[in-house]
Motif scaffolding. Structure first.
Motif, PDB file in Angstrom:
ATOM      1  N   LEU A  18      43.363  38.169  31.442  1.00 59.60           N
ATOM      2  CA  LEU A  18      42.737  37.816  32.724  1.00 59.60           C
ATOM      3  C   LEU A  18      43.255  38.695  33.847  1.00 59.60           C
ATOM      4  O   LEU A  18      42.486  39.152  34.699  1.00 59.60           O
ATOM      5  CB  LEU A  18      43.008  36.341  33.040  1.00 59.60           C
ATOM      6  N   VAL A  19      44.561  38.943  33.865  1.00 63.93           N
ATOM      7  CA  VAL A  19      45.142  39.764  34.935  1.00 63.93           C
ATOM      8  C   VAL A  19      44.614  41.192  34.863  1.00 63.93           C
ATOM      9  O   VAL A  19      44.269  41.792  35.895  1.00 63.93           O
ATOM     10  CB  VAL A  19      46.682  39.752  34.839  1.00 63.93           C
ATOM     11  N   LEU A  20      44.537  41.763  33.656  1.00 66.04           N
ATOM     12  CA  LEU A  20      44.049  43.141  33.517  1.00 66.04           C
ATOM     13  C   LEU A  20      42.592  43.252  33.964  1.00 66.04           C
ATOM     14  O   LEU A  20      42.182  44.249  34.569  1.00 66.04           O
ATOM     15  CB  LEU A  20      44.203  43.599  32.062  1.00 66.04           C
ATOM     16  N   THR A  21      41.807  42.238  33.652  1.00 64.53           N
ATOM     17  CA  THR A  21      40.393  42.268  34.033  1.00 64.53           C
ATOM     18  C   THR A  21      40.218  42.131  35.543  1.00 64.53           C
ATOM     19  O   THR A  21      39.324  42.736  36.134  1.00 64.53           O
ATOM     20  CB  THR A  21      39.631  41.142  33.333  1.00 64.53           C
ATOM     21  N   THR A  22      41.091  41.368  36.164  1.00 64.19           N
ATOM     22  CA  THR A  22      40.978  41.118  37.600  1.00 64.19           C
ATOM     23  C   THR A  22      41.036  42.410  38.399  1.00 64.19           C
ATOM     24  O   THR A  22      40.377  42.547  39.439  1.00 64.19           O
ATOM     25  CB  THR A  22      42.108  40.179  38.059  1.00 64.19           C
ATOM     26  N   VAL A  56      29.136  41.739  33.455  1.00 60.55           N
ATOM     27  CA  VAL A  56      29.568  42.490  32.262  1.00 60.55           C
ATOM     28  C   VAL A  56      31.085  42.470  32.157  1.00 60.55           C
ATOM     29  O   VAL A  56      31.659  42.238  31.080  1.00 60.55           O
ATOM     30  CB  VAL A  56      29.039  43.938  32.327  1.00 60.55           C
ATOM     31  N   VAL A  57      31.762  42.703  33.300  1.00 63.00           N
ATOM     32  CA  VAL A  57      33.229  42.712  33.290  1.00 63.00           C
ATOM     33  C   VAL A  57      33.762  41.337  32.908  1.00 63.00           C
ATOM     34  O   VAL A  57      34.683  41.201  32.080  1.00 63.00           O
ATOM     35  CB  VAL A  57      33.759  43.147  34.671  1.00 63.00           C
ATOM     36  N   ILE A  58      33.193  40.284  33.516  1.00 60.75           N
ATOM     37  CA  ILE A  58      33.671  38.921  33.257  1.00 60.75           C
ATOM     38  C   ILE A  58      33.389  38.524  31.808  1.00 60.75           C
ATOM     39  O   ILE A  58      34.252  37.949  31.119  1.00 60.75           O
ATOM     40  CB  ILE A  58      33.011  37.940  34.231  1.00 60.75           C
ATOM     41  N   THR A  59      32.195  38.838  31.334  1.00 65.81           N
ATOM     42  CA  THR A  59      31.828  38.501  29.951  1.00 65.81           C
ATOM     43  C   THR A  59      32.741  39.214  28.964  1.00 65.81           C
ATOM     44  O   THR A  59      33.152  38.636  27.935  1.00 65.81           O
ATOM     45  CB  THR A  59      30.361  38.880  29.682  1.00 65.81           C
ATOM     46  N   SER A  85      35.846  40.115  29.456  1.00 65.84           N
ATOM     47  CA  SER A  85      37.160  39.460  29.465  1.00 65.84           C
ATOM     48  C   SER A  85      37.132  38.163  28.659  1.00 65.84           C
ATOM     49  O   SER A  85      38.041  37.909  27.846  1.00 65.84           O
ATOM     50  CB  SER A  85      37.563  39.165  30.918  1.00 65.84           C
ATOM     51  N   ILE A  86      36.094  37.341  28.886  1.00 67.11           N
ATOM     52  CA  ILE A  86      36.001  36.071  28.152  1.00 67.11           C
ATOM     53  C   ILE A  86      35.814  36.330  26.659  1.00 67.11           C
ATOM     54  O   ILE A  86      36.391  35.626  25.810  1.00 67.11           O
ATOM     55  CB  ILE A  86      34.845  35.230  28.721  1.00 67.11           C
ATOM     56  N   ALA A  87      35.027  37.367  26.327  1.00 69.52           N
ATOM     57  CA  ALA A  87      34.798  37.686  24.912  1.00 69.52           C
ATOM     58  C   ALA A  87      36.083  38.130  24.220  1.00 69.52           C
ATOM     59  O   ALA A  87      36.343  37.756  23.062  1.00 69.52           O
ATOM     60  CB  ALA A  87      33.728  38.775  24.798  1.00 69.52           C
ATOM     61  N   VAL A  88      36.888  38.931  24.941  1.00 72.88           N
ATOM     62  CA  VAL A  88      38.158  39.377  24.360  1.00 72.88           C
ATOM     63  C   VAL A  88      39.051  38.177  24.070  1.00 72.88           C
ATOM     64  O   VAL A  88      39.647  38.065  22.985  1.00 72.88           O
ATOM     65  CB  VAL A  88      38.859  40.381  25.306  1.00 72.88           C
ATOM     66  N   ASN A  89      39.157  37.279  25.047  1.00 69.10           N
ATOM     67  CA  ASN A  89      39.995  36.084  24.845  1.00 69.10           C
ATOM     68  C   ASN A  89      39.453  35.204  23.725  1.00 69.10           C
ATOM     69  O   ASN A  89      40.207  34.665  22.898  1.00 69.10           O
ATOM     70  CB  ASN A  89      40.075  35.273  26.145  1.00 69.10           C
ATOM     71  N   ALA A  90      38.102  35.026  23.709  1.00 67.41           N
ATOM     72  CA  ALA A  90      37.504  34.185  22.681  1.00 67.41           C
ATOM     73  C   ALA A  90      37.741  34.771  21.294  1.00 67.41           C
ATOM     74  O   ALA A  90      38.071  34.045  20.330  1.00 67.41           O
ATOM     75  CB  ALA A  90      36.006  34.025  22.944  1.00 67.41           C
ATOM     76  N   THR A  91      37.578  36.089  21.166  1.00 62.73           N
ATOM     77  CA  THR A  91      37.802  36.746  19.872  1.00 62.73           C
ATOM     78  C   THR A  91      39.252  36.620  19.434  1.00 62.73           C
ATOM     79  O   THR A  91      39.567  36.302  18.272  1.00 62.73           O
ATOM     80  CB  THR A  91      37.408  38.231  19.963  1.00 62.73           C
ATOM     81  N   PHE A  93      37.211  33.104  36.883  1.00 63.31           N
ATOM     82  CA  PHE A  93      36.321  34.079  37.520  1.00 63.31           C
ATOM     83  C   PHE A  93      35.315  33.433  38.479  1.00 63.31           C
ATOM     84  O   PHE A  93      34.618  34.141  39.200  1.00 63.31           O
ATOM     85  CB  PHE A  93      35.556  34.853  36.444  1.00 63.31           C
ATOM     86  N   ALA A  94      35.231  32.084  38.483  1.00 66.47           N
ATOM     87  CA  ALA A  94      34.254  31.425  39.356  1.00 66.47           C
ATOM     88  C   ALA A  94      34.456  31.762  40.829  1.00 66.47           C
ATOM     89  O   ALA A  94      33.485  32.071  41.544  1.00 66.47           O
ATOM     90  CB  ALA A  94      34.294  29.918  39.126  1.00 66.47           C
ATOM     91  N   PRO A  95      35.707  31.726  41.355  1.00 67.84           N
ATOM     92  CA  PRO A  95      35.877  32.119  42.765  1.00 67.84           C
ATOM     93  C   PRO A  95      35.483  33.568  43.025  1.00 67.84           C
ATOM     94  O   PRO A  95      34.972  33.889  44.108  1.00 67.84           O
ATOM     95  CB  PRO A  95      37.378  31.902  43.006  1.00 67.84           C
TER      96      PRO A  95
END
Length: 575
Positions: free
Chosen positions: A178-182, A264-267, A269-275, A309-311
């Motif tokens: 999450l931090v890297l994606t931010t 795309v960026v948020i998806t 990040s979530i995909a990496v964590n989910a995987t 990522f909502a905020p």
């Protein structure tokens, strides 16, 4: 310059003006700051309750997997309670933000009212289309932006930190992702804002143009119909509407594109964590020194990651809305910036003696003009009639507005004086009768007492007699209670002018300013109006702007105005 060039051209000093508009936009939030702060607090609470809700759901799923029935029940209860708290916190946050927006919009409309109405004594003037646009739409644009952005400034950092802290506490590798994606998101937001700014400028220009076209079309509908030009005007209106549609579509396209990049960026990040979580639960991946993933841990991380990522999504939306608000703030600021801090309030006239008028080195120049419209020194004696003649556009009406206090002179001073008082013009202290009589869709009585609602029936009758309206009133179906249609439908031009005289008489002012009061009247009607004015203004000071020889002949003094300069046209007239 063509319209397209108008959209593209940036004036010198745009960066400085934009900085000033930005500061002014920020200051506009002050009336709603209390509500916005509370809204931000409840948004943060909503995030905390949501994290707790997802924790309860993950706990329930773990209990189902472990066949722990007691834990299942408590988990479902916790999920239900926190769901209610989430809804309540979200509703409260929205309500408080709406209250803040209402406070901001109300404050802006109060400023605009003070700037647009003559009580502000502004030198510059705003067109009716732009004034209506600012009052109706632009104030809401600024308020809506602050209602979205101001609470986020408080809640976004706290909410993101809470999600990150929970994620790090249960499984720190997911928090690192999450931090890297931010780090990629602020750059995307900045590029998106720069990308959208140009489109917002074009949309604003197109909106302003369409407002002007619509207003002019309605105001000139009768003329357009008589000239057979409604078809051509309709085409102009269609072209302006199409231009606004294109500009709006361009803004939406740019907003969609920048939003897609963020998604795309948020998806990702979530995909990496989910995987990672899926592979870890299956035992294929194990990060050294990382805690072991259980169903509760993995499910909680998957549920709270999108909340992180909502905020940022909301801030991105506010970033696009900021460009619209910046345009609105610039337009509103241009209207109110030259309004004096202290102005003379409109009031019932208090002067009981005839009022003399003194113009001392008075100069007046419209914005953008290269020469003075008025350049005058003159004195109008109390209790006299003075007629001012001159070609159309020579400044007669402008001079009257300076005497009335509707405009402030660019230089010099206008003074009213009696035997005991010498003062600046007081708005509402003079009576004004113009060539266009404004009559409301109301009764004759209500139209007469428009400027003095508390007038008694006896006072209204005296005004009717002074204006020579008695015979007219007797001929109306319901007398003073006869309802006039919009624009005075039901009475002639001369009768409408008499109503205006009665209205002015009822005010009780001792200074009358008449702007072409006999325009568009036949000879008989003009003579009757002059006689009515003589009765109504007995003992008053009267200044008349006119082209009419009979009206000028009724004056004590006639002055001519040429290029803003006043000079004697003939000596005092002995009536």
């Amino acid at each position: 310059m063509t319209t397209n060039e108008t959209y593209e051209t940036r004036e010198p000093g745009t960066a400085g003006k934009r900085h000033d508009d930005d500061a002014w936009l920020t200051a506009c939030a002050a009336p709603g700051q209390h509500w916005f702060g509370l809204s931000g607090t409840f948004q943060t609470l909503e995030t905390l309750f949501t994290i707790t809700r997802w924790g309860a759901l993950a706990w329930t799923a773990q209990a189902v997997m472990d066949r722990a029935t007691a834990h299942e029940a408590w988990g479902l209860v916790a999920f239900a309670v926190t769901s209610v708290l989430v809804v309540c916190a979200g509703w409260t946050a929205g309500t408080l933000a709406d209250r803040g927006a209402c406070a901001v919009a109300t404050d802006l409309r109060q400023q605009l009212t003070g700037a647009l109405l003559p009580t502000a004594g502004r030198i510059s003037e705003t067109g009716p289309a732009e004034a209506a646009w600012a009052m109706v739409d632009l104030a809401d644009d600024v308020a809506d932006f602050h209602a979205q952005a101001a609470p986020l400034r408080r809640s976004a950092p706290l909410s993101m930190f809470a999600v990150l802290a929970v994620t790090a506490a249960v499984h720190w590798p997911a928090a690192i992702v999450l931090v890297l994606t931010t780090a990629l998101l602020p750059l995307n937001m900045r590029l998106a804002g720069l990308f959208a700014q140009h489109g917002a400028d074009r949309q604003s220009a197109a909106t302003r143009h369409l407002n002007a076209v619509v207003l002019d079309s309605f105001r000139g509908m009768r003329t357009l119909r008589e000239l057979g030009a409604t078809g051509r005007r309709g085409q102009t209106l269609t072209t302006a509407a199409e231009r606004l549609n294109k500009a709006t579509t361009s803004v939406l396209r740019r907003a969609f594109l920048s939003g897609m990049i963020m998604d795309v960026v948020i998806t990702f990040s979530i995909a990496v964590n989910a995987t990672y979580i899926g592979l870890s639960l299956l035992g294929y991946v194990q990060v050294p020194h990382a805690p072991r993933l259980a169903l509760f841990t993995g499910l909680l991380v998957l549920l709270v990651c999108p909340m992180y990522f909502a905020p940022m999504r909301a801030r991105a939306s506010a970033f696009h809305q900021r460009e619209r608000a910046m345009i609105a703030a610039g337009a509103i600021r241009d209207i109110v910036k030259d309004t004096p801090a202290e102005v003379t309030r409109a009031a019932r006239p208090q002067l009981t003696e005839p009022v003399g008028v003194s113009l001392t080195a008075v100069r007046f120049r419209h914005d953008g003009a290269d020469h003075d419209t008025i350049n005058a020194d003159a004195d109008f004696a109390p209790g006299t009639w003075t007629a001012i003649t001159g070609a159309s556009g020579s400044g007669k009406s402008t001079l009257l507005s300076l005497i009335a206090g509707l405009r402030r002179p660019s230089a010099g001073a206008v003074r009213w004086q009696t035997s005991s008082v010498r003062q600046a013009p007081v708005l509402g202290g003079s009576a004004w009768v113009g060539q266009q009589t404004v009559l409301l869709d109301a009764t004759v009585r209500d139209n007469i007492r428009l400027g003095r609602p508390e007038a008694t029936e006896q006072q209204i009758r005296r005004a009717v007699d002074a204006a020579g309206l008695s015979a007219v009133i007797e001929g109306l179906p319901e007398g003073l209670n006869t309802r006039l249609g919009e624009g005075g439908l039901g009475v002639s031009t001369g009768e409408a002018r008499r109503i205006a005289i009665a209205r002015a008489f009822l005010r009780g002012a001792r200074l009358w300013l008449l702007d072409e009061p006999t325009a568009h009247l036949d000879a008989d009607s003009e003579r009757e109006i002059v006689e009515a004015l003589r009765r109504a203004t007995d003992g008053c000071t009267v200044v008349i702007a006119t082209h009419s020889f009979p009206l000028a002949a009724a004056a004590d003094t006639v002055l001519a105005i040429d290029d803003g300069l006043l000079h004697d046209a003939r000596p005092v007239n002995a009536r």
